[in-house]
Design a protein around this motif. Structure first.
Motif, PDB file in Angstrom:
ATOM      1  N   THR A   5      50.848  20.218 -27.768  1.00  0.00           N
ATOM      2  CA  THR A   5      52.123  20.814 -27.376  1.00  0.00           C
ATOM      3  C   THR A   5      52.812  19.970 -26.313  1.00  0.00           C
ATOM      4  O   THR A   5      54.025  19.688 -26.401  1.00  0.00           O
ATOM      5  CB  THR A   5      51.903  22.243 -26.852  1.00  0.00           C
ATOM      6  OG1 THR A   5      51.271  23.026 -27.863  1.00  0.00           O
ATOM      7  CG2 THR A   5      53.212  22.899 -26.467  1.00  0.00           C
ATOM      8  N   GLN A  58      54.205  24.474 -31.147  1.00  0.00           N
ATOM      9  CA  GLN A  58      54.273  23.009 -31.092  1.00  0.00           C
ATOM     10  C   GLN A  58      55.558  22.491 -31.730  1.00  0.00           C
ATOM     11  O   GLN A  58      56.152  21.520 -31.243  1.00  0.00           O
ATOM     12  CB  GLN A  58      53.049  22.409 -31.782  1.00  0.00           C
ATOM     13  CG  GLN A  58      51.771  22.577 -30.980  1.00  0.00           C
ATOM     14  CD  GLN A  58      50.515  22.310 -31.790  1.00  0.00           C
ATOM     15  OE1 GLN A  58      50.587  21.977 -32.983  1.00  0.00           O
ATOM     16  NE2 GLN A  58      49.357  22.452 -31.169  1.00  0.00           N
ATOM     17  N   ALA A 100      58.166  22.921 -29.272  1.00  0.00           N
ATOM     18  CA  ALA A 100      58.012  21.873 -28.255  1.00  0.00           C
ATOM     19  C   ALA A 100      58.625  20.568 -28.747  1.00  0.00           C
ATOM     20  O   ALA A 100      59.237  19.822 -27.968  1.00  0.00           O
ATOM     21  CB  ALA A 100      56.546  21.683 -27.908  1.00  0.00           C
ATOM     22  N   LEU A 146      57.716  24.517 -21.308  1.00  0.00           N
ATOM     23  CA  LEU A 146      57.306  23.380 -22.131  1.00  0.00           C
ATOM     24  C   LEU A 146      57.631  22.064 -21.429  1.00  0.00           C
ATOM     25  O   LEU A 146      56.818  21.132 -21.437  1.00  0.00           O
ATOM     26  CB  LEU A 146      58.008  23.440 -23.487  1.00  0.00           C
ATOM     27  CG  LEU A 146      57.513  24.528 -24.453  1.00  0.00           C
ATOM     28  CD1 LEU A 146      58.480  24.709 -25.606  1.00  0.00           C
ATOM     29  CD2 LEU A 146      56.112  24.210 -24.958  1.00  0.00           C
TER      30      LEU A 146
END
Length: 486
Positions: free
Chosen positions: A30, A71, A74, A467
């Protein structure tokens, strides 16, 4: 910085594999996805196979693991099923529902574990190569450990993927567990020579304390493997969704617990096969809200609200609630006026009955808790879709469906969400729509029912900022990581 003017720019894939489960692979992937996206690289995550009941639904109505969904966020990419083509959702000790490219596959679900590889490798391989064609960089996550030699013949997620992608592989150890150097050396020695040749570096993750404590361990390891330790990442507290770990939610809730004596108190029940509990993260993060994860029978008298989350096996979860005594406590909490809130499987448990004529969960009929005037029948067709609905109290809301149940309401259950997605009966709410607590207006309304005086924050903006923070924190301890041309 990627050459964005040249659509043919390609970089060697990066792959993160671990010495053990929970080494921090998902977290690191991530962070890398967000770091390279911030550098202007068109990046996508990939995990060939995942085992998790914590699933998400993509914009086109397909089911993938929650970790790969995050992810993709991200990476600033649209979540797609090819980013995680095989999902295993545990239903019993020795049985998992098999999801292939986002759809439930009953044939493969009934196929023995060790004979699935011939059916799945082609799907994995095509998904991987399609991402390699369409993106400049693919960041790949392994599963468990490549040192599980008893599973190598059926491997479709670790070193077979690494070899197929010709990836730069980084092997991660959770140093907080102890024995990290032995784990790294032992895992490396379990690999075939052509697999060892792909290992670009070792990563020590979740490190606490003074780096001087590492002594000459990294030199010792390099002498025996020829592989450098490229990063020592500290134990980083973070607010990212955790993958399928109710203990992580409990720990996060403990860290965030407010000091005020009169905080709003919310209980989340942790029964067997509980699922999709990361949707309650926004409650944990709100000031003045105290969330507790309840695993065993205890009085619920001090809680303002009790949440029954989704379940991958509703009948077993309900039976466990009864056997452990928590069903009686939920009933008592409802009678004294606490807000009872069930999501998907949790909503089905609150109803009058759950019927399973097709044997999806063992067959038969089981009585519900009787707190909501609805009855559910499990159907073979699985519903997976993102939805917009009208909430009677709030207005337009969005979320996603992921269920086999078809629920019919009786006269005492009045609509809470449109289109048969949710009902309310006095202080009991049941909904099919996941992720409503990530909707700011809904969370504000829900907490206000409990007497909360705060102002709900935008969870999506908070996640995006987190993030960025996590990516910066990880890369500060991995400064030498460079992309190499494919």
């Amino acid at each position: 910085m990627a050459d964005l003017a040249n659509p043919r720019t390609r970089y060697k894939p990066i792959m993160i594999v671990g010495c053990t489960s929970s080494a921090g692979k998902s977290f690191l992937v991530t962070a890398l996805c967000r770091h390279f996206a911030n550098q202007g690289v068109r990046v996508a995550p990939f995990k060939a196979q995942n085992m998790s009941n914590n699933a998400a639904v993509t914009p086109d109505g397909l089911e993938i693991g929650r970790a790969q969904f995050v992810q993709a966020l991200a990476a600033r990419a649209r979540p797609e099923a090819r980013m995680q083509p095989v999902l295993l959702k545990p239903q019993a000790e020795t049985r998992s529902q098999v999801i292939v490219l986002g759809r439930y596959d009953p044939r493969l679900t009934d196929t023995p574990w060790l004979t699935r590889k011939p059916h799945l490798w082609g799907v994995v391989r095509e998904s991987l190569h399609s991402l390699l064609r369409d993106f400049e960089l693919v960041v790949i996550e392994g599963a468990g450990s490549p040192a599980e030699v008893n599973l190598r013949s059926g491997d479709i997620v670790n070193m077979r993927v690494a070899l197929e992608a010709n990836a730069d592989v980084y092997l991660v150890a959770d140093i907080d567990r102890g024995g990290a150097f032995a784990h790294l050396l032992g895992t490396f020695l379990c690999l075939a020579p052509e697999e060892q040749a792909l290992i670009r570096g070792f990563v020590l993750n979740k490190f606490r304390g003074d780096p001087m404590l590492l002594g000459d361990g990294m030199d010792w390891l390099r002498e025996r493997t020829g592989v450098p330790t490229v990063a020592v990442v500290p134990m980083l507290a973070h607010g990212l969704p955790e993958e399928d770990d109710i203990a992580a939610l409990a720990a996060r809730a403990d860290r965030a617990r407010p000091s005020e004596e009169r905080a709003i108190r919310v209980a989340i029940l942790a029964y067997p096969y509980a699922s999709n509990f990361d949707e309650f993260d926004p409650l944990v993060d709100e000031p003045g809200v105290s969330v507790s994860v309840i695993r065993h029978r205890q009085p619920l008298d001090d809680f303002d609200a009790v949440i029954l989350p989704g379940s991958k096996h509703t009948a077993v979860s309900l039976s466990a609630l009864r056997a452990g005594g928590l069903a009686a406590e939920v009933w008592r909490a409802a009678q004294r006026g606490a807000l009872i809130h069930g999501v998907c499987g949790g909503m089905q448990m609150l109803g009058r009955a759950l019927r399973d004529p097709h044997g999806l969960e063992g067959g038969g009929e089981i009585a519900g808790l009787g707190l909501l005037d609805v009855t559910t029948e499990l159907a073979p067709a699985k519903v997976t879709q993102q939805r917009e609905a009208h909430c009677v109290e709030v207005g337009s809301v969005t979320g996603y469906e992921i269920h086999h149940g078809v629920t019919v309401a009786g006269p005492r259950a009045r609509p809470h969400l449109s289109d048969g997605l949710g009902w309310r009966q006095d202080n009991v709410i049941g909904i099919y729509l996941h992720d409503l607590f990530k909707h700011t207006a809904y969370r504000q309304w829900w907490l206000a029912q409990l007497g909360w005086q705060g102002r709900a924050q935008d969870w999506h903006a908070r996640l995006d900022a987190e993030l960025d923070r996590v990516a910066q924190a990880v890369m500060a301890h991995w400064p030498g990581l460079m992309l190499r041309p494919a």
